[in-house]
Design a protein around this motif. Structure first.
Motif, PDB file in Angstrom:
ATOM      1  N   UNK A   1     -99.197  -7.048 -98.657  1.00  0.00           N
ATOM      2  CA  UNK A   1    -100.596  -7.364 -98.404  1.00  0.00           C
ATOM      3  C   UNK A   1    -100.950  -7.395 -96.920  1.00  0.00           C
ATOM      4  N   UNK A   2     -99.988  -7.695 -96.061  1.00  0.00           N
ATOM      5  CA  UNK A   2    -100.297  -7.988 -94.662  1.00  0.00           C
ATOM      6  C   UNK A   2     -99.622  -7.003 -93.726  1.00  0.00           C
ATOM      7  N   UNK A   3    -100.282  -6.772 -92.588  1.00  0.00           N
ATOM      8  CA  UNK A   3     -99.681  -6.048 -91.468  1.00  0.00           C
ATOM      9  C   UNK A   3     -99.448  -7.057 -90.347  1.00  0.00           C
ATOM     10  N   UNK A   4     -98.231  -7.088 -89.829  1.00  0.00           N
ATOM     11  CA  UNK A   4     -97.846  -8.123 -88.872  1.00  0.00           C
ATOM     12  C   UNK A   4     -97.374  -7.482 -87.581  1.00  0.00           C
ATOM     13  N   UNK A   5     -97.967  -7.905 -86.466  1.00  0.00           N
ATOM     14  CA  UNK A   5     -97.560  -7.450 -85.141  1.00  0.00           C
ATOM     15  C   UNK A   5     -97.162  -8.675 -84.323  1.00  0.00           C
ATOM     16  N   UNK A   6     -95.871  -9.026 -84.316  1.00  0.00           N
ATOM     17  CA  UNK A   6     -95.424 -10.278 -83.691  1.00  0.00           C
ATOM     18  C   UNK A   6     -95.765 -10.398 -82.214  1.00  0.00           C
ATOM     19  N   UNK A   7     -95.819  -9.281 -81.480  1.00  0.00           N
ATOM     20  CA  UNK A   7     -96.071  -9.362 -80.042  1.00  0.00           C
ATOM     21  C   UNK A   7     -97.454  -9.933 -79.730  1.00  0.00           C
ATOM     22  N   UNK A   8     -98.377  -9.861 -80.701  1.00  0.00           N
ATOM     23  CA  UNK A   8     -99.723 -10.388 -80.478  1.00  0.00           C
ATOM     24  C   UNK A   8     -99.843 -11.860 -80.860  1.00  0.00           C
ATOM     25  N   UNK A   9     -98.810 -12.401 -81.473  1.00  0.00           N
ATOM     26  CA  UNK A   9     -98.887 -13.754 -82.026  1.00  0.00           C
ATOM     27  C   UNK A   9     -98.950 -14.801 -80.917  1.00  0.00           C
ATOM     28  N   UNK A  10     -99.806 -15.798 -81.080  1.00  0.00           N
ATOM     29  CA  UNK A  10     -99.988 -16.877 -80.103  1.00  0.00           C
ATOM     30  C   UNK A  10     -99.447 -18.194 -80.637  1.00  0.00           C
ATOM     31  N   UNK A  11     -98.425 -18.126 -81.469  1.00  0.00           N
ATOM     32  CA  UNK A  11     -97.904 -19.353 -82.087  1.00  0.00           C
ATOM     33  C   UNK A  11     -97.239 -20.275 -81.073  1.00  0.00           C
ATOM     34  N   UNK A  12     -96.439 -19.713 -80.155  1.00  0.00           N
ATOM     35  CA  UNK A  12     -95.674 -20.567 -79.250  1.00  0.00           C
ATOM     36  C   UNK A  12     -95.222 -19.756 -78.047  1.00  0.00           C
TER      37      UNK A  12
END
Length: 654
Positions: free
Chosen positions: A260-271
């Motif tokens: 269902x999802x497309x994930x681009x970790x480099x854009x993530x602002x989690x931590x």
């Protein structure tokens, strides 16, 4: 060859104008039939045999598919013009609405990417002994069954399935890949007349494809109804148990799991650097499919149920819905609006539903007044994925109103938050939630409602969610350069906003710059400056949590002025000139403050020469340290170089 629309008025119960639709859609249209699924089936077969037909009746799909198979033709495409448009009490012009539905159906929407999941039928059954063993007897010839009994349970007499005793400590995974761990695990040792149990041990592990939970207690997983392969029933309800057993018997083979999802970790602002930032996806994932993974998050595709909440909440676009992609969703919205207006309509309303809402529309069409002529239904796979960007796109495309029909299986808090954000950006309440569970109430809410005026000059933006939002806001609010207040205040936790810096507290340490995941905060390599580009700010809060002086606060807003797209200086100070070479480095106020605190107050800076090094640039400081008296960097004296003359002078023959 263009697709040909095949019309049927369903025994004269709806009004269809073939010629007008041909003119509006520019697609060839058949004459209007009355019983294509009955007396006129031969005409349907003739149309299907061409391979280029669209049957404008979705109710009889099974009949027409069987007819196509009988005449060895590919199954036709289908379009529902009856429940969504034809069966209505509205006497207005239906041509704009029907042409819009035809145009939207003609779009090629990419299908969801899938992953093959193999289930070999290994099933673990939990629950009271009588219920679990009875279920195991029904499934033993179909599945590889193991029953987990409580530690005090007696061994069964049947050997048609495996039995163990103990406590299930942990279960993870989904259909075809459950991982299990047990405590007090005992296996049945069969031999002779008296069967016994092995000594209990903790930490036992195993795997299975299906879990049939008949305990009636706390579910093993959050949102258990969305965990594929996990079947749960109350042991006191025989019908529920029977249904769960029947479902389990069908879960053998190869299945397609949608991604269902497309994930681009480099854009993530989690931590960043152990500082917590955005956690919206973690907070709202109903199946716990999202988990922290260092500076970003990871997504378990097997546990993901595709609700879409994370995609609409993600401020950076690191997570986006991909079944179908957002671009296809926006194209559907814009096509509906464009076709409706092109066919002569003036103020369409968009009704967004999921499968539950579409069923309500069908019931309202059959038993009540149906939908008004100006209401265009849009069924989406995940209602929570229809967020503020999609709402604003619809309003900017020319819809007078966006109505979202809530469903029992969605996260209403997410939908309400996205609606509030869209209303704040649009500056209007032309988007609403409909919390209705009765088809008659749905018709009543739509008929006779006062319809607001749509945007005068529709636009059709494309791009990322942030880009689409900004373009739609500019169209709805006007040119940002001429707005009296270009910065629109937004609700808390909005993904757009400004960073405010207390200049009296800020020391320009630039720790915020190094942690900013989107590059909204930057520095100047030549001058002590903190620069900021508001359009890139995600409001993740990493800068505020990392600031050692607590000099940063966040202000949710959407700045439509052109300045938001450029870097501006938030704070700057005069640089300090090296006392040795004159090169500019550091911040003058900081160097002076450090000098004042250390000079004469610290053993290492009791010497004026050492204090002077604080006021030097990096190159001059290294040189001064190397050449200072008793320098810790200085080594022993180098040995004198010996020459040929030194060697020859020691020889006795010279």
């Amino acid at each position: 060859m263009a697709k040909k629309l095949i019309f049927c008025d369903c025994s004269g119960t709806q009004s269809l104008d073939s010629a007008a639709l041909w003119a509006a859609t520019d697609l060839p249209c058949s004459p209007v039939h009355s019983a294509l699924c009955g007396a006129q089936a031969e005409r349907a077969a003739q149309a299907i045999s061409t391979g280029e037909t669209v049957i404008c009746c979705a109710q009889e799909k099974r009949f027409f598919d069987a007819l196509a198979e009988e005449i060895d033709a590919p199954p036709p495409a289908y379009l529902d013009l009856r429940d969504r448009a034809g069966w209505t009490a509205d006497t207005g012009d239906l041509i704009p609405k029907m042409s819009a539905l035809v145009a939207e159906a003609a779009l090629e929407v990419p299908g969801a990417k899938t992953l093959n999941v193999i289930s070999e039928g290994l099933c673990l059954i939990l629950g009271p002994a009588d219920t679990a063993l009875a279920a195991a007897e029904q499934l033993q010839d179909i599945l590889g069954v193991t029953v987990l009994l409580t530690p005090a349970s007696e061994a069964p007499m049947s050997r048609g399935f495996d039995v163990i005793r103990g406590q299930l400590r942990r279960a993870t995974g989904a259909l075809g890949g459950f991982d299990l761990s047990f405590d007090q695990l005992q296996q049945l040792e069969v031999g002779g007349r008296d069967w016994s149990w092995s000594p209990p041990r903790d930490g036992g592990t195993s795997h299975c494809d299906i879990i049939l939970d008949l305990t009636g207690g706390t579910p093993l997983f959050p949102a258990p109804q969305k965990r594929e392969g996990y079947l749960r029933a109350d042991p006191r309800d025989p019908q529920a148990v029977a249904a769960a057993v029947l479902t389990a018997s069908q879960l053998v083979g190869t299945f397609e799991k949608p991604l269902y999802l497309r994930h681009e970790p480099l854009l993530c602002a989690h931590s960043r650097a152990s500082q917590s930032g955005c956690s919206k996806c973690l907070d709202h994932c109903p199946t716990a499919a999202i988990s922290p993974a260092g500076d970003h998050v990871s997504i378990d595709p097997m546990a993901c149920a595709g609700c879409g909440a994370c995609a609409s909440l993600c401020p950076s676009g690191a997570i986006s819905y991909d079944a179908p992609p957002m671009e296809a969703q926006l194209r559907r919205i814009q096509t509906l609006a464009k076709a409706y207006l092109h066919a002569g309509g003036s103020a369409p309303r968009l009704l967004v539903t999921d499968s539950h809402g579409s069923e309500m529309i069908s019931l309202a069409a059959r038993f009540d007044r149906g939908l008004p002529a100006d209401v265009l239904p849009l069924e989406v796979a995940a209602l929570n994925a229809f967020g503020h960007a999609e709402i604003l796109t619809a309003l900017a495309a020319g819809f007078a109103e966006v109505l979202i029909l809530l469903s029992p299986k969605i996260d209403r808090d997410v939908q309400a938050a996205e609606l509030a954000l869209a209303q704040a950006i649009a500056g209007t309440d032309q988007a609403r939630l409909l919390d209705l569970d009765d088809p008659t109430a749905l018709s009543d809410a739509l008929f006779g409602a006062k319809v607001p005026a749509p945007i005068a000059s529709p636009v059709r933006p494309m791009g990322s969610r942030r880009q689409v939002t900004r373009q739609a806001a500019l169209a709805l609010q006007g040119d940002g350069a001429t707005l009296p207040q270009p910065a629109l205040p937004l609700p808390a936790q909005a993904p757009y906003g400004a960073v405010l810096v207390d200049q009296d507290s800020c020391t320009l340490c630039l720790s915020c710059v190094s942690l900013c995941p989107s590059g909204a905060l930057g520095d100047n390599p030549d001058l002590p400056q903190l620069r900021f580009q508001e359009d890139a700010c995600l409001q993740c809060g990493l800068c505020a949590s990392a600031c050692p002086e607590s000099a940063i606060t966040l202000q949710p807003q959407l700045n439509l002025a052109p300045e938001a797209l450029a870097q501006v200086v938030l704070h700057e100070e005069e640089p300090f000139a090296c006392v040795e070479c004159g090169a500019l480095f550091g911040v003058k106020s900081t160097i002076e403050k450090v000098t004042e605190k250390l000079a004469g107050n610290h053993a290492m800076f009791a010497n004026p020469d050492a204090v002077r090094m604080i006021q030097m640039c990096d190159d001059c400081r290294v040189q001064a340290q190397f050449h200072q008296k008793d320098s810790p960097l200085a080594g022993a004296s180098r040995p004198q170089v010996r020459t040929s003359e030194d060697y020859l002078s020691k020889r006795r023959d010279h």
